[in-house]
Design an enzyme around this catalytic site. Structure first.
Site, PDB file in Angstrom:
ATOM      1  N   ASP A 105       8.526 -14.858 -18.812  1.00  0.00           N
ATOM      2  CA  ASP A 105       7.496 -14.291 -17.931  1.00  0.00           C
ATOM      3  C   ASP A 105       6.339 -13.746 -18.756  1.00  0.00           C
ATOM      4  OD1 ASP A 105       7.574 -14.547 -15.231  1.00  0.00           O
ATOM      5  OD2 ASP A 105       8.837 -12.792 -14.849  1.00  0.00           O
ATOM      6  N   LYS A 113      12.470 -21.601  -7.926  1.00  0.00           N
ATOM      7  CA  LYS A 113      12.383 -21.712  -9.396  1.00  0.00           C
ATOM      8  C   LYS A 113      13.561 -22.540  -9.917  1.00  0.00           C
ATOM      9  CE  LYS A 113       9.744 -17.482 -10.020  1.00  0.00           C
ATOM     10  NZ  LYS A 113       9.745 -16.030 -10.220  1.00  0.00           N
ATOM     11  N   GLN A 138      13.620 -11.181 -11.835  1.00  0.00           N
ATOM     12  CA  GLN A 138      12.689 -11.214 -10.696  1.00  0.00           C
ATOM     13  C   GLN A 138      12.281  -9.794 -10.304  1.00  0.00           C
ATOM     14  OE1 GLN A 138      11.508 -14.123  -9.225  1.00  0.00           O
ATOM     15  NE2 GLN A 138      10.187 -12.807  -7.993  1.00  0.00           N
TER      16      GLN A 138
END
Ligand SMILES: NC(=O)c1ccc[n+]([C@@H]2O[C@H](COP(=O)([O-])OP(=O)(O)OC[C@H]3O[C@@H](n4cnc5c(N)ncnc54)[C@H](OP(=O)(O)O)[C@@H]3O)[C@@H](O)[C@H]2O)c1
Length: 293
Positions: A124, A57, A101
């Site tokens: 997200d 990422k 994460q």
């Protein structure tokens, strides 16, 4: 030799195109005097798969001309410590997107942590505000990266999905549920299947579009597929081969389904790269929202 009738949807190539478009827009915005979009990624613990994901990422964020801020915290980090870090990131004007994460160590509640991220920085799209906006059919929220990527893949082969029967297999917060909402917004007739669903094969045979996200490798068989249907395979499972080496497979029995489907995403090289492209898209969207404030 296997004969493939399905056209494979090249997620890698589509993701490269998306990243390049984002890079150009970032360059343009920065030239106009805006702050370089910044993405903060928080990783707690040392799960090897998560480490690979966050490094990838960060790399792609740089490719898109954005700044990446990595926060690697030890496995023993408390929930309060993570919440303190999120509060700092929420206040930091250099940071437009915050991603924690998952999975998190067991002492940390993922829902509490996700909801601590300011909705405008929740790249997200998993917090209550953004998930709620999507469920209400609103267009100004941030949409979870994987379903966003899947939609882009679907749109690469279907300009208009109005009236199509879409089956989403898997009902997770991360993939299945937001995917169903997005397909509904595209005017599909949407069915969501899960572990309690009866006679999944016959539901699948009625579907023009199948998006499968279960983590059960090879679940979707060739005789489940309506000829010519479009199949998006989100699943990723690492399996050991007879030669002792491992490889990644999806939730679709590729050999069988590729003979019947019209379009199919491969694993790897389908949905995976589009998830990161979705994250870059969301980071840029978050930055643009902040410029307006
Ligand atoms: N390519 C990417 O970028 C990407 C991104 C995210 C996830 N993934 C992969 O996608 C897969 C799913 O991820 P997730 O986070 O959504 O997983 P998850 O949270 O475990 O959810 C899986 C869903 O599938 C359902 N399910 C399980 N077995 C089933 C079956 N036999 N028939 C019908 N439904 C079934 C589960 O139902 P119940 O809840 O009722 O058990 C659940 O709703 C995993 O392989 C993951 O690695 C890939």
């Amino acid at each position: 030799m296997t004969s493939h009738s399905a056209t494979l949807i090249d997620g890698k190539a589509i993701a490269r195109g998306v990243t390049e478009t984002i890079r150009q827009e970032v360059e343009h915005l920065v030239r106009q005097g805006h702050t370089v979009p910044g993405l903060a990624v928080v990783l707690v613990g040392n799960d090897p798969a998560s480490e690979v994901y966050v490094k990838n990422k960060a790399l792609q964020t740089h490719h898109a001309g954005m700044r990446s801020f990595m926060h690697m915290l030890p496995q023993s980090t408390s929930q309060d410590e993570v919440l303190e870090l999120i509060a700092d990131l929420n206040k930091n004007p250099q940071i437009h997107g915050v991603l924690v994460q998952l999975p998190l160590p067991e002492q940390i509640d993922p829902v509490t942590v996700t909801n601590a991220i300011l909705p405008i920085k929740d790249v997200d799209g998993l917090g209550e505000v953004n998930a709620g906006r999507l469920a209400l059919g609103m267009t100004d929220g941030i949409v979870p990266c994987t379903p966003l990527g899947c939609l882009k893949l679907l749109k690469s082969v279907h300009e208009d999905m109005t009236g199509m029967n879409a089956l989403v297999i898997g009902a997770s917060i991360l993939v299945g549920r937001p995917m169903a909402q997005l397909l509904l917004k595209e005017n599909c007739t949407v069915t969501v299947a899960h572990i309690h669903t009866r006679d999944l094969p016959s539901l699948a045979r009625q579907a023009d579009i199948i998006v499968v996200a279960t983590g059960k490798s090879g679940l979707v068989r060739g005789d489940w597929i309506k000829p010519g249907a479009t199949v998006i395979d989100v699943g990723i499972t690492r399996i050991m081969q007879e030669n002792g080496r491992s490889r990644l497979v999806g939730d679709v029995n590729f050999e069988e389904v590729s003979k019947v489907a019209g379009y199919l995403t491969p694993v790897p090289g389908g949905v995976g790269p589009m998830t990161i492209a979705g994250l870059l898209h969301n980071t840029l969207q978050a930055a643009k929202l902040s410029y307006r404030e």
